[in-house]
Design an enzyme around this catalytic site. Structure first.
Site, mmCIF file in Angstrom:
data_model
loop_
_atom_site.group_PDB
_atom_site.id
_atom_site.type_symbol
_atom_site.label_atom_id
_atom_site.label_comp_id
_atom_site.label_asym_id
_atom_site.label_seq_id
_atom_site.Cartn_x
_atom_site.Cartn_y
_atom_site.Cartn_z
ATOM 1 N N LYS A 6 2.593 2.864 -3.433
ATOM 2 C CA LYS A 6 2.211 3.101 -2.058
ATOM 3 C C LYS A 6 3.162 4.071 -1.357
ATOM 4 O O LYS A 6 2.728 5.023 -0.701
ATOM 5 C CB LYS A 6 2.221 1.743 -1.356
ATOM 6 C CG LYS A 6 1.991 1.771 0.088
ATOM 7 C CD LYS A 6 2.316 0.407 0.653
ATOM 8 C CE LYS A 6 3.817 0.201 0.659
ATOM 9 N NZ LYS A 6 4.220 -1.032 1.333
ATOM 10 N N THR A 7 4.450 3.829 -1.525
ATOM 11 C CA THR A 7 5.434 4.687 -0.868
ATOM 12 C C THR A 7 5.306 6.118 -1.369
ATOM 13 O O THR A 7 5.389 7.075 -0.612
ATOM 14 C CB THR A 7 6.850 4.174 -1.167
ATOM 15 O OG1 THR A 7 6.867 2.768 -0.947
ATOM 16 C CG2 THR A 7 7.860 4.829 -0.264
ATOM 17 N N ASP A 59 2.336 2.043 7.874
ATOM 18 C CA ASP A 59 2.626 1.295 6.654
ATOM 19 C C ASP A 59 2.644 -0.196 6.985
ATOM 20 O O ASP A 59 2.842 -0.567 8.137
ATOM 21 C CB ASP A 59 4.001 1.740 6.126
ATOM 22 C CG ASP A 59 4.211 1.304 4.690
ATOM 23 O OD1 ASP A 59 3.240 0.790 4.088
ATOM 24 O OD2 ASP A 59 5.321 1.475 4.178
ATOM 25 N N GLU A 60 2.462 -1.044 5.994
ATOM 26 C CA GLU A 60 2.482 -2.498 6.204
ATOM 27 C C GLU A 60 1.549 -2.905 7.345
ATOM 28 O O GLU A 60 1.908 -3.683 8.221
ATOM 29 C CB GLU A 60 3.903 -2.990 6.508
ATOM 30 C CG GLU A 60 4.968 -2.513 5.538
ATOM 31 C CD GLU A 60 4.975 -3.261 4.215
ATOM 32 O OE1 GLU A 60 4.029 -4.079 3.979
ATOM 33 O OE2 GLU A 60 5.885 -3.037 3.406
ATOM 34 N N GLN A 68 0.084 -9.597 1.216
ATOM 35 C CA GLN A 68 1.504 -9.558 1.547
ATOM 36 C C GLN A 68 1.770 -9.750 3.040
ATOM 37 O O GLN A 68 2.829 -9.398 3.541
ATOM 38 C CB GLN A 68 2.111 -8.232 1.083
ATOM 39 C CG GLN A 68 2.112 -8.096 -0.417
ATOM 40 C CD GLN A 68 2.852 -6.855 -0.868
ATOM 41 O OE1 GLN A 68 4.044 -6.692 -0.660
ATOM 42 N NE2 GLN A 68 2.116 -5.948 -1.502
ATOM 43 N N ARG A 77 8.484 -8.575 -6.345
ATOM 44 C CA ARG A 77 9.662 -7.703 -6.199
ATOM 45 C C ARG A 77 10.277 -7.408 -7.561
ATOM 46 O O ARG A 77 11.051 -6.475 -7.716
ATOM 47 C CB ARG A 77 10.755 -8.353 -5.328
ATOM 48 C CG ARG A 77 10.390 -8.679 -3.888
ATOM 49 C CD ARG A 77 9.777 -7.526 -3.172
ATOM 50 N NE ARG A 77 8.319 -7.614 -3.218
ATOM 51 C CZ ARG A 77 7.505 -6.619 -2.956
ATOM 52 N NH1 ARG A 77 7.988 -5.444 -2.647
ATOM 53 N NH2 ARG A 77 6.199 -6.772 -3.012
#
Length: 795
Positions: free
Chosen positions: A54-55, A240-241, A271, A623
């Site tokens: 995503k980043t 984002d998020e 998430q 993670r």
DNA sequence: TTTCTCCACTTTTTT
DNA sequence: AGTGGAGAAA
């Protein structure tokens, strides 16, 4: 402001401009990623699973936009932490150059909006040097408010009030509306407090965190011109998020985006872990409805984790009812099995974690920075820190007691704030007796009262101390001296460099000297910390020669815990699961997988909260890149008391074959003892939480109610079930220890087995001898011993 | 008015 | 268990 010269790309453009760099950029992405990065006109929803790059997509997308001729200053990129924004900028800088990357508006909602609000402060009736109050500041302001209103902090916890006020603000509910719809006693009181709190913030020329969002909305609504101005400025918006945005953030962005409609949001409903702070998952679920021509892209290939880890994560998240269906997959290797560490107590848990780090370091090429230990609550870090220290392993704690939350540091910053914004009464009160100026409670009360009667800021009362009746001669002198001090520095604030000003201020105020004279180790520590602030500020000024003190103060107050993490250091990283969002490590430990801790006790009563806990677990698992450890302890000190928690029900949701040694660990234990509450065979449950309906139900399954007194010796023979499992309909079993009793306050509604529903009208005693007085409609007022009363909270 | 002592609350997670 | 606040004594 920035001028608007750019080759706009029109939505219908068929052939992209022949920018070889642009092509090269996109060639580095997979097909889906490329689509996500290259559709830059119109609304776009990117559903990005954990570890799906995503980043990378976001950075390439922004770089591509710039290659296409979009001006960097027309791009608004909203991220969850400033660190994430910084990293993104850095990566973009590699693609399109430093100068362009620096001109992108990238940061958190709070910091970018604060930037805009500084510029436009006057429009909303603030000055541009307004203070920003963090959670602690707003708490003490709320306390002050409650005191003047005569609302007891015994009966209404200021924290709860803050939660209610902040919750309302995040939903864009003003005090008028809140007061009008207030139902119970608590809400009615909050309504009053909320109103007064807002008044005080205004008077102090201060905004709390929530105000940064609300005032941005108000600004955009203040005039069509203003709206137009920022719609023009931020023509391309990326968030984002997105699953963790709240109503206020949603509204602000909707206003900004409604004209150009170039809005790209990235998120993963699995998430979403900030519901408790007002995040509204509907923002992501309803995006397609809000922007009917939305293009949806799904990033479903995970590049981060092994098959084992990813499958475990999927196992877990599939227990949630409420979710968008996704199929996250990976081409990565199977990888190692998940290691389950079963420990006697929290100390041993820490030791096992450290031992595994040591072993792993010897047998693989990994080093300290490859390990992260995640936990549910900050308090858990203590034991792990101790163990690491014993082994001389460097570690870094994210969050916890941050440097900037220390008393002396906050005091130093408060001095600076008062100089910049003398109306900031909170900061003023903070430092007025630091060091002691002989202005005690009585004198301050007079001054505060005077200020309130004039609806004037406290600083003005100080300046007019001679006119304050009842104030002693000495107090008048002190007050005027203080005013003189602040005024003197105010006059110099545009002449001196911020760091010079700060240096001479801590000197002139006597703050440093007080610690110096005290001479104890602790004072020495504090003295050092103040020096650290000064040198930090000096560094900042060196880096940004033009910087104003306001900017520095703002940056400090909007700093998030994660922002402080420096990359590349050789150390193990410790942090909460929440802080870990967006990060990844080769080896991850998740500690404290116990019932009551993770999932947190309160969550078990409500499916929605249980699902949020599960998403948090999902975030934790994902993670990990190569290896995952899960641990739980059989004994743990919580809240100063020894508890015997059961393993987390979440452990059972992972397929046994993915974990080590399933025969002698949880599976086995849960299989025998666990039929009581955890096996889904005995009580089918969609949530994975099983339900015990009554004490009889418990007894019929072999449960013995614990004796009233615990003796330490019993720990030898006790099973995890000696500690009373939670009952769904009654939150406690007769005669509980202090920490297990519910926290009750006046105004709460509770249910009693015999008397029915009533409202608490009084409390007395603490710990195990706590009593409540409850008023029941049928039977009248009853005094009840809390530990026997078996009350269930209704709210 | 300050300082000391005791008591109560905290602990979920954070911009 | 530790901290911060309120209340009482000097």
């Amino acid at each position: 402001m920035a001028k608007l010269t750019l080759n706009r790309v029109t939505p219908n453009e068929q052939t992209p401009p022949s920018s070889t760099t642009g092509e090269n950029l996109l060639a580095q992405l997979n097909d889906v990623q490329r689509e996500a990065a290259s559709v830059i006109q119109g609304p776009l929803l990117i559903l990005a699973g954990a570890g799906s790059g995503k980043t990378r997509v976001l950075t390439f997308r922004i770089a591509y936009m710039i290659e296409q001729g979009i001006a960097p200053w027309n791009i608004l990129a909203l991220t969850f932490t400033n660190k994430a924004a910084g990293e993104m900028k850095e990566r973009i800088a590699h693609l399109v150059g430093e100068d362009k990357a620096q001109r992108i508006w990238a940061g958190t909602f709070h910091s970018l909006f604060a930037r805009v609000l500084r510029r436009e402060a006057e429009v909303l009736g603030y000055t541009s040097s307004f203070s920003i109050y963090d959670g602690d500041d707003s708490l003490s302001l709320l306390r002050a408010t409650m005191n003047t209103l005569g609302i007891s902090q015994q009966n209404f916890s200021p924290q709860a009030v803050r939660g209610a006020v902040s919750g309302a603000k995040n939903k864009f509910i003003g005090w008028q509306e809140y007061a009008n719809t207030a139902g119970n006693v608590f809400e009615k009181q909050v309504g009053l407090i909320y109103k007064d709190y807002e008044k005080r913030l205004r008077l102090n020329n201060a905004m709390d965190f929530d105000d940064l969002l609300l005032n941005m909305i108000r600004l955009l609504q203040s005039s069509p011109q203003m709206l137009e101005k920022y719609q023009q400025q931020f023509r391309y918006i990326l968030i984002d998020e997105y699953q963790d945005t709240n109503k206020a953030q949603y509204l602000a962005v909707s206003l900004l985006a409604q004209k150009e409609r170039n809005i790209c949001v990235v998120g993963d409903d699995a998430q979403s872990i900030y519901r408790w702070r007002g995040a509204d998952i509907r923002n992501i679920l309803d995006f397609e409805r809000d922007y009917h021509d939305t293009k949806v892209v799904r990033l479903e290939q995970n590049y981060r984790s092994t098959k084992t880890i990813l499958e475990a994560a999927n196992n877990v998240i599939n227990n949630n009812q409420n979710q968008l269906k996704k199929a996250l997959w990976t081409d990565n290797a199977d990888g190692e099995t998940i290691q389950l560490l079963r420990c006697r107590d929290d100390r041993e848990e820490a030791e096992q974690i450290v031992r595994n780090i040591q072993t792993d370091r010897r047998t693989s090429a990994r080093d300290l920075q490859d390990f992260a230990v995640l936990y549910r609550t900050n308090a858990q870090s203590q034991a792990i820190e101790d163990a690491l220290r014993r082994e001389n392993i460097p570690y870094l704690i994210v969050g916890g007691v941050s440097f900037y939350k220390r008393k002396e540091v906050k005091d130093t910053l408060a001095y600076l704030r008062v100089v910049m914004n003398p109306n900031d009464g909170e900061s003023l009160l903070r430092i007025i007796n630091e060091p002691s100026r002989g202005l005690g409670k009585t004198s301050l009360d007079h001054l505060i009262h005077f200020a309130e009667s004039q609806s004037a800021p406290l600083f003005q009362a100080f300046a007019q101390a001679e006119g304050v009746i009842g104030l002693q001669r000495r107090a008048v002198t002190s007050a005027l001296d203080f005013v003189a001090l602040i005024t003197r520095f105010r006059e110099q604030k545009d002449v001196l460099r911020p760091d010079e000003l700060a240096k001479s201020l801590v000197d002139a105020s006597g703050l440093l000297r007080a610690y110096e004279e005290d001479g104890t180790d602790e004072s020495l520590d504090r003295w050092n910390n103040i020096q650290r602030v000064l040198s930090h500020l000096a560094e900042y000024c060196e880096r940004n020669p033009e910087a104003l003190l306001e900017q520095y103060l703002q940056e400090i107050s909007l700093l998030s815990d994660v922002d402080e993490v420096k990359a590349g250091g050789k150390h193990v990283t410790l942090m909460t699961l929440h802080s870990a969002k967006g990060l990844e490590y080769p080896v991850v430990f998740i500690a404290g997988l116990e019932r009551g801790l993770f999932p947190f006790a309160k969550a078990e009563q409500m499916q929605e909260e249980m699902e949020e806990e599960r998403r948090l677990f999902y975030v934790g698992i994902t993670r990990a890149r190569q290896k995952l450890y899960l641990s739980h302890a059989e004994k743990r000190y919580r809240f100063g008391e020894l508890t015997y928690p059961m393993p987390s029900p979440f452990l059972q949701e992972i397929k046994p074959e993915l974990m080590n040694n399933p025969s002698n660990t949880t599976q086995n234990r849960l299989g025998s003892a666990g039929s009581l509450t955890m096996s889904s065979k005995s009580t089918p449950s969609t949530t994975g939480i099983n339900v015990i309906r009554s004490m009889d139900d418990l007894k019929s399954r072999g449960f013995q109610p614990p004796a009233a007194k615990k003796t330490p010796e019993r720990s030898q023979t006790r099973t995890p079930f000696d500690d009373a499992p939670r009952d769904e309909s009654f939150s406690q079993v007769p005669s509980k220890s202090a920490s297990e009793l519910p926290r009750l306050r006046v105004g709460m509604r509770v249910k009693h087995e015999m008397f029915g529903v009533g409202q608490i009208v009084g409390t007395s005693g603490t710990g195990t001898s706590a009593q409540v007085e409850v008023s029941f409609p049928q039977v009248g007022k009853k005094k009840l011993m809390l530990k026997f009363a078996n009350l269930m909270v209704m709210d």
